[in-house]
Design a protein around this motif. Structure first.
Motif, PDB file in Angstrom:
ATOM      1  N   LYS A 109       0.815  -1.216   0.000  1.00  0.00           N
ATOM      2  CA  LYS A 109       0.000   0.000   0.000  1.00  0.00           C
ATOM      3  C   LYS A 109       0.849   1.267   0.000  1.00  0.00           C
ATOM      4  N   GLY A 110       2.138   1.113  -0.351  1.00  0.00           N
ATOM      5  CA  GLY A 110       3.002   2.280  -0.471  1.00  0.00           C
ATOM      6  C   GLY A 110       3.584   2.775   0.846  1.00  0.00           C
ATOM      7  N   ARG A 111       3.478   1.984   1.886  1.00  0.00           N
ATOM      8  CA  ARG A 111       4.068   2.357   3.180  1.00  0.00           C
ATOM      9  C   ARG A 111       5.407   1.641   3.333  1.00  0.00           C
ATOM     10  N   THR A 112       6.089   1.834   4.473  1.00  0.00           N
ATOM     11  CA  THR A 112       7.456   1.321   4.591  1.00  0.00           C
ATOM     12  C   THR A 112       7.661   0.441   5.825  1.00  0.00           C
ATOM     13  N   LYS A 113       8.751  -0.337   5.758  1.00  0.00           N
ATOM     14  CA  LYS A 113       9.191  -1.144   6.900  1.00  0.00           C
ATOM     15  C   LYS A 113       9.509  -0.228   8.087  1.00  0.00           C
TER      16      LYS A 113
END
Length: 116
Positions: free
Chosen positions: A25-29
């Protein structure tokens, strides 16, 4: 009482799924880690050590250095159950984390996810 199987699962076995869900969803670790640190009080180094040790969910939450008092503001439904109504403390902590990762994947702003 019989322990729910999720208590004995390692956090490290589920962690990549949290990251994949976020990244799809375009978010990050980095945001996933921030959520986990906010919820539990682990430092980044402590979180990585817990993952490396394959710590199970029950131990992970029992040993959390400083559970965030604002976590009780987490409301809503996860897996068909209202997180605020879960009576078993460990399961509630697990579902709090699930709910926060869901909010991240749904595009909610980090300030709102972290109840700022």
């Amino acid at each position: 009482m019989i322990k729910h199987h999720v208590y004995t699962m390692s956090v490290a076995s589920v962690y990549p799924l949290y990251v994949i869900k976020a990244e799809k969803k375009g978010r990050t670790k980095t945001e996933v880690d921030e959520i986990i640190r906010w919820l539990t009080g682990y430092s980044q180094e402590e979180l990585e050590a817990q993952l490396e040790k394959q710590t199970d969910f029950e131990t992970f939450f029992a040993e959390a250095p400083k559970p965030n008092p604002l976590r009780t503001l987490i409301k809503g439904v996860i897996c068909g159950v209202r997180v605020e109504d879960i009576e078993e403390p460990t399961m509630q902590e697990i579902r709090y984390l699930d709910k926060l990762i869901d909010e991240l994947a749904k595009g909610k702003a980090m300030d709102k996810i972290l109840r700022k």
